[in-house]
Write a protein that holds these residues in place. Structure first.
Motif, PDB file in Angstrom:
ATOM      1  N   ILE A 159       0.873  -1.163   0.000  1.00 52.39           N
ATOM      2  CA  ILE A 159       0.000   0.000   0.000  1.00 52.39           C
ATOM      3  C   ILE A 159       0.913   1.216   0.000  1.00 52.39           C
ATOM      4  O   ILE A 159       1.812   1.315   0.836  1.00 52.39           O
ATOM      5  N   ALA A 160       0.687   2.143  -0.923  1.00 47.33           N
ATOM      6  CA  ALA A 160       1.509   3.350  -1.003  1.00 47.33           C
ATOM      7  C   ALA A 160       0.640   4.560  -1.320  1.00 47.33           C
ATOM      8  O   ALA A 160      -0.323   4.463  -2.089  1.00 47.33           O
ATOM      9  N   VAL A 161       0.966   5.674  -0.708  1.00 49.33           N
ATOM     10  CA  VAL A 161       0.339   6.967  -0.958  1.00 49.33           C
ATOM     11  C   VAL A 161      -1.189   6.844  -0.907  1.00 49.33           C
ATOM     12  O   VAL A 161      -1.902   7.282  -1.806  1.00 49.33           O
ATOM     13  N   SER A 162      -1.692   6.215   0.138  1.00 48.29           N
ATOM     14  CA  SER A 162      -3.122   5.978   0.295  1.00 48.29           C
ATOM     15  C   SER A 162      -3.548   6.331   1.712  1.00 48.29           C
ATOM     16  O   SER A 162      -2.702   6.480   2.596  1.00 48.29           O
ATOM     17  N   TYR A 163      -4.860   6.447   1.929  1.00 48.44           N
ATOM     18  CA  TYR A 163      -5.319   6.765   3.275  1.00 48.44           C
ATOM     19  C   TYR A 163      -6.735   6.268   3.517  1.00 48.44           C
ATOM     20  O   TYR A 163      -7.453   5.908   2.578  1.00 48.44           O
ATOM     21  N   SER A 164      -7.110   6.254   4.800  1.00 43.75           N
ATOM     22  CA  SER A 164      -8.489   5.988   5.182  1.00 43.75           C
ATOM     23  C   SER A 164      -8.904   7.038   6.198  1.00 43.75           C
ATOM     24  O   SER A 164      -8.075   7.576   6.930  1.00 43.75           O
ATOM     25  N   ASN A 165     -10.188   7.322   6.224  1.00 47.43           N
ATOM     26  CA  ASN A 165     -10.737   8.330   7.118  1.00 47.43           C
ATOM     27  C   ASN A 165     -12.132   7.872   7.531  1.00 47.43           C
ATOM     28  O   ASN A 165     -12.944   7.541   6.677  1.00 47.43           O
ATOM     29  N   GLY A 166     -12.373   7.814   8.829  1.00 46.55           N
ATOM     30  CA  GLY A 166     -13.691   7.408   9.298  1.00 46.55           C
ATOM     31  C   GLY A 166     -13.575   6.577  10.546  1.00 46.55           C
ATOM     32  O   GLY A 166     -12.608   6.694  11.299  1.00 46.55           O
ATOM     33  N   SER A 167     -14.535   5.709  10.759  1.00 47.96           N
ATOM     34  CA  SER A 167     -14.523   4.876  11.956  1.00 47.96           C
ATOM     35  C   SER A 167     -14.343   3.410  11.589  1.00 47.96           C
ATOM     36  O   SER A 167     -14.897   2.926  10.609  1.00 47.96           O
ATOM     37  N   VAL A 168     -13.536   2.725  12.405  1.00 48.66           N
ATOM     38  CA  VAL A 168     -13.276   1.297  12.225  1.00 48.66           C
ATOM     39  C   VAL A 168     -13.482   0.632  13.569  1.00 48.66           C
ATOM     40  O   VAL A 168     -12.975   1.107  14.585  1.00 48.66           O
ATOM     41  N   SER A 169     -14.213  -0.466  13.592  1.00 52.28           N
ATOM     42  CA  SER A 169     -14.395  -1.193  14.845  1.00 52.28           C
ATOM     43  C   SER A 169     -14.378  -2.689  14.601  1.00 52.28           C
ATOM     44  O   SER A 169     -14.780  -3.166  13.544  1.00 52.28           O
ATOM     45  N   GLY A 170     -13.867  -3.423  15.609  1.00 49.82           N
ATOM     46  CA  GLY A 170     -13.808  -4.873  15.512  1.00 49.82           C
ATOM     47  C   GLY A 170     -13.254  -5.473  16.777  1.00 49.82           C
ATOM     48  O   GLY A 170     -12.892  -4.766  17.719  1.00 49.82           O
ATOM     49  N   TYR A 171     -13.157  -6.794  16.801  1.00 54.10           N
ATOM     50  CA  TYR A 171     -12.737  -7.528  17.986  1.00 54.10           C
ATOM     51  C   TYR A 171     -11.255  -7.868  18.002  1.00 54.10           C
ATOM     52  O   TYR A 171     -10.623  -7.890  19.037  1.00 54.10           O
ATOM     53  N   GLU A 172     -10.688  -8.196  16.846  1.00 54.29           N
ATOM     54  CA  GLU A 172      -9.292  -8.629  16.813  1.00 54.29           C
ATOM     55  C   GLU A 172      -8.635  -8.178  15.514  1.00 54.29           C
ATOM     56  O   GLU A 172      -9.257  -8.216  14.451  1.00 54.29           O
ATOM     57  N   SER A 173      -7.383  -7.749  15.595  1.00 50.90           N
ATOM     58  CA  SER A 173      -6.628  -7.265  14.432  1.00 50.90           C
ATOM     59  C   SER A 173      -7.396  -6.143  13.734  1.00 50.90           C
ATOM     60  O   SER A 173      -7.851  -6.266  12.602  1.00 50.90           O
ATOM     61  N   VAL A 174      -7.522  -5.023  14.447  1.00 56.07           N
ATOM     62  CA  VAL A 174      -8.291  -3.875  13.983  1.00 56.07           C
ATOM     63  C   VAL A 174      -7.353  -2.682  13.819  1.00 56.07           C
ATOM     64  O   VAL A 174      -6.554  -2.401  14.708  1.00 56.07           O
ATOM     65  N   GLY A 175      -7.437  -1.980  12.706  1.00 56.75           N
ATOM     66  CA  GLY A 175      -6.601  -0.806  12.493  1.00 56.75           C
ATOM     67  C   GLY A 175      -7.272   0.218  11.605  1.00 56.75           C
ATOM     68  O   GLY A 175      -8.161  -0.117  10.815  1.00 56.75           O
ATOM     69  N   GLY A 176      -6.844   1.452  11.712  1.00 56.12           N
ATOM     70  CA  GLY A 176      -7.443   2.527  10.928  1.00 56.12           C
ATOM     71  C   GLY A 176      -7.241   2.357   9.436  1.00 56.12           C
ATOM     72  O   GLY A 176      -8.162   2.530   8.649  1.00 56.12           O
TER      73      GLY A 176
END
Length: 165
Positions: A126-143
């Motif tokens: 992944i290069a020169v990319s982004y995410s914006n918002g909400s992320v939720s989960g139980y295991e192995s969770v990241g923005g």
């Protein structure tokens, strides 16, 4: 892509999807990816797909799974609402060796395991990319990425909330 796409489920003919639109898992009841991974090149040409709504499944996002040699670039996803079980991302559920460049996802992504704003599991680049918002989960969770499994991330970021349930 040659034009922006609005996938609002409230528009005439709109719908809530029950899995990935491109390269879906064809049997989510069986463990592991049961489908054909995306192996091509998807060039968004700076266009956006808005209001993608997915309400179930494994390997979910716009793309369920992408494989080695596949490429997604210059694509924006606005206002996604993606929910699933495992391998859940706004753009890609499982990047298994592909390359994501100059792309983004904004909105809400929720799942159980391997949940990320852009991709749930990253084994590619992944290069020169982004995410914006909400992320939720139980295991192995990241923005940006839920879990980076042998992959790489460069010049990329995430903003918004991450909630580990």
């Amino acid at each position: 892509m040659t034009a922006d796409i609005d996938l609002d489920p409230n528009l005439p003919g709109g719908r809530v999807f029950d899995g990935a639109i491109i390269a879906p898992d064809t049997d989510p009841e069986q463990w592991g990816f049961q489908g054909t991974p995306f192996a091509g090149v998807f060039h968004g040409n700076g266009r956006t797909i808005s209001r993608l709504t997915i309400a179930w499944g494994m390997y979910v996002g716009l793309f369920g799974q992408m494989r080695d040699g596949a490429s997604i670039r210059n694509l924006g996803l606005d206002g996604v609402e993606v929910s699933g079980h495992w391998y859940v991302g706004g753009l890609v559920g499982h990047n298994d060796g592909g390359r994501i460049t100059s792309s983004y996802s904004s909105g809400s992504v929720n799942g159980n395991e391997c949940v990320g704003g852009l991709t749930g599991r990253n084994g590619g680049s992944i290069a020169v990319s982004y995410s914006n918002g909400s992320v939720s989960g139980y295991e192995s969770v990241g923005g940006l990425v839920g879990i980076c499994d042998g992959g790489s991330v460069s010049a990329s970021c995430s903003s918004g909330s991450v909630i580990h349930i």
